[in-house]
Scaffold this motif. Structure first.
Motif, mmCIF file in Angstrom:
data_model
loop_
_atom_site.group_PDB
_atom_site.id
_atom_site.type_symbol
_atom_site.label_atom_id
_atom_site.label_comp_id
_atom_site.label_asym_id
_atom_site.label_seq_id
_atom_site.Cartn_x
_atom_site.Cartn_y
_atom_site.Cartn_z
ATOM 1 N N GLY A 38 0.821 -1.198 0.000
ATOM 2 C CA GLY A 38 0.000 0.000 0.000
ATOM 3 C C GLY A 38 0.855 1.248 0.000
ATOM 4 O O GLY A 38 1.938 1.266 0.568
ATOM 5 N N CYS A 89 -8.496 -3.567 9.085
ATOM 6 C CA CYS A 89 -9.725 -3.093 8.443
ATOM 7 C C CYS A 89 -10.285 -1.873 9.167
ATOM 8 O O CYS A 89 -10.747 -0.909 8.528
ATOM 9 C CB CYS A 89 -10.767 -4.211 8.403
ATOM 10 N N VAL A 92 -8.224 1.193 8.263
ATOM 11 C CA VAL A 92 -8.535 1.691 6.922
ATOM 12 C C VAL A 92 -9.790 2.560 6.958
ATOM 13 O O VAL A 92 -9.853 3.618 6.314
ATOM 14 C CB VAL A 92 -8.712 0.517 5.942
ATOM 15 N N LEU A 93 -10.800 2.141 7.726
ATOM 16 C CA LEU A 93 -12.032 2.921 7.838
ATOM 17 C C LEU A 93 -11.782 4.254 8.529
ATOM 18 O O LEU A 93 -12.408 5.270 8.209
ATOM 19 C CB LEU A 93 -13.085 2.119 8.605
ATOM 20 N N ARG A 95 -8.869 5.965 8.569
ATOM 21 C CA ARG A 95 -7.938 6.830 7.844
ATOM 22 C C ARG A 95 -8.076 6.568 6.348
ATOM 23 O O ARG A 95 -7.579 5.561 5.834
ATOM 24 C CB ARG A 95 -6.498 6.548 8.290
ATOM 25 N N GLY A 96 -8.725 7.482 5.662
ATOM 26 C CA GLY A 96 -8.980 7.286 4.239
ATOM 27 C C GLY A 96 -7.725 7.123 3.413
ATOM 28 O O GLY A 96 -7.712 6.405 2.412
ATOM 29 N N GLU A 97 -6.626 7.789 3.828
ATOM 30 C CA GLU A 97 -5.393 7.702 3.042
ATOM 31 C C GLU A 97 -4.754 6.323 3.113
ATOM 32 O O GLU A 97 -3.824 6.017 2.362
ATOM 33 C CB GLU A 97 -4.382 8.764 3.503
ATOM 34 N N TRP A 98 -5.226 5.487 4.040
ATOM 35 C CA TRP A 98 -4.703 4.131 4.147
ATOM 36 C C TRP A 98 -5.515 3.130 3.336
ATOM 37 O O TRP A 98 -5.255 1.915 3.401
ATOM 38 C CB TRP A 98 -4.654 3.693 5.611
ATOM 39 N N ARG A 99 -6.510 3.613 2.620
ATOM 40 C CA ARG A 99 -7.339 2.700 1.828
ATOM 41 C C ARG A 99 -6.473 1.887 0.870
ATOM 42 O O ARG A 99 -5.618 2.428 0.183
ATOM 43 C CB ARG A 99 -8.388 3.490 1.040
ATOM 44 N N GLY A 100 -6.701 0.597 0.815
ATOM 45 C CA GLY A 100 -5.934 -0.278 -0.063
ATOM 46 C C GLY A 100 -4.730 -0.920 0.594
ATOM 47 O O GLY A 100 -4.066 -1.756 -0.017
ATOM 48 N N ASN A 172 -7.806 -6.799 3.286
ATOM 49 C CA ASN A 172 -8.594 -6.630 2.064
ATOM 50 C C ASN A 172 -10.093 -6.654 2.333
ATOM 51 O O ASN A 172 -10.874 -5.984 1.668
ATOM 52 C CB ASN A 172 -8.249 -7.715 1.046
ATOM 53 N N ARG A 173 -10.492 -7.469 3.294
ATOM 54 C CA ARG A 173 -11.910 -7.624 3.607
ATOM 55 C C ARG A 173 -12.051 -8.164 5.022
ATOM 56 O O ARG A 173 -11.098 -8.698 5.592
ATOM 57 C CB ARG A 173 -12.587 -8.564 2.608
#
Length: 254
Positions: A38, A89, A92-93, A95-100, A172-173
């Motif tokens: 990422g 997970c 990620v929710l 901190r948007g910049e950590w998405r992926g 990822n999920r």
């Protein structure tokens, strides 16, 4: 069974930072390697969260759970990976910049003469036994699937431009399938946990020869493996843990 252990991580020759993490907990017989992925340094965050969560989970011992039964060990290991996945997970929710972001994981839990391995992604576990090296994990990656289908050879997969695409990873999920296997440990066995920065640079035979050369010295094995990966290009971060079961000193190099 007593073991001798050493681990190390290296940035490699081409990367600006190191997104790998590892843990060695000899008291609880627990060892793991995580390879983060990422942008915006998020890979470092994911692998750190994973290793921290696994280490904390594996150190928590319930009332009766000096768990020596295989199913108990499996449950503990799977729960630990799921806890790490949950934390990633949630991050990620938040901190948007950590998405992926996400991470692979390969973990080893030793219980007497039993070894339980769990993994997600393409970080690997190997077993050297009586001079023969075997992979004890299957890569959860696109090229790994092609090899299993007979569409690519190992050599082709090692050089393929899509070799870094993983099909399963922590973060990822929310639902995560952890692959578990078990080995009966024999005197002289040597386990190697590694990120793909090692096996993308070295062939299995080169790994086998290095472990065999230094079979009495896990520290020397680790240093030599990392050095050779860098000499071959050092395209990625490389992390290795070598766990040698007692009796290795009685084996002779073939």
């Amino acid at each position: 069974m007593k073991t001798r252990v050493f681990g190390m991580t290296d940035r490699g020759r081409r990367r600006e930072n190191n997104q790998d993490q590892f843990v060695i907990d000899e008291e609880h017989g627990f060892y793991a390697v995580a390879d983060g992925m990422g942008g915006h340094a998020a890979g470092e965050v994911a692998s750190h969260i994973a290793i921290e969560a696994l280490a904390e989970s594996m150190r928590q011992v319930d009332g009766d759970s000096e768990a020596t039964e295989p199913h108990d060990a499996t449950t503990r290991l799977v729960r630990a990976v799921h806890e790490g996945n949950r934390r990633i997970c949630e991050s990620v929710l938040a901190r948007g910049e950590w998405r992926g972001m996400g991470t692979t994981i390969v973990a080893l839990l030793t219980l007497g003469d039993r070894a339980v391995l769990g993994h997600v992604g393409d970080s690997r576990a190997y077993l050297l036994r009586e001079g023969e090296l075997q992979r004890v994990t299957d890569d959860h990656s696109w090229v790994g699937e092609q090899v299993r289908l007979g569409l690519l050879t190992d050599d082709e997969a090692q050089r393929h431009p899509m070799r870094n695409i993983v099909t399963r990873a922590m973060g990822n999920r929310n639902e995560l399938d952890v692959e578990i296997s078990e080995e009966r440990v024999q005197p002289g066995d040597i386990f190697l946990l590694c990120s793909d920065g090692l096996n993308s640079m070295l062939t299995d035979e080169e790994i086998r020869e290095t472990l065999e050369t230094h079979r009495n010295d896990p520290e020397a094995s680790c240093h030599d493996l990392v050095e050779k990966a860098n000499e071959h290009g050092g395209d990625d971060n490389v992390t290795v843990i070598v766990v040698a079961a007692s009796g290795a000193e009685d084996q002779r190099t073939k």
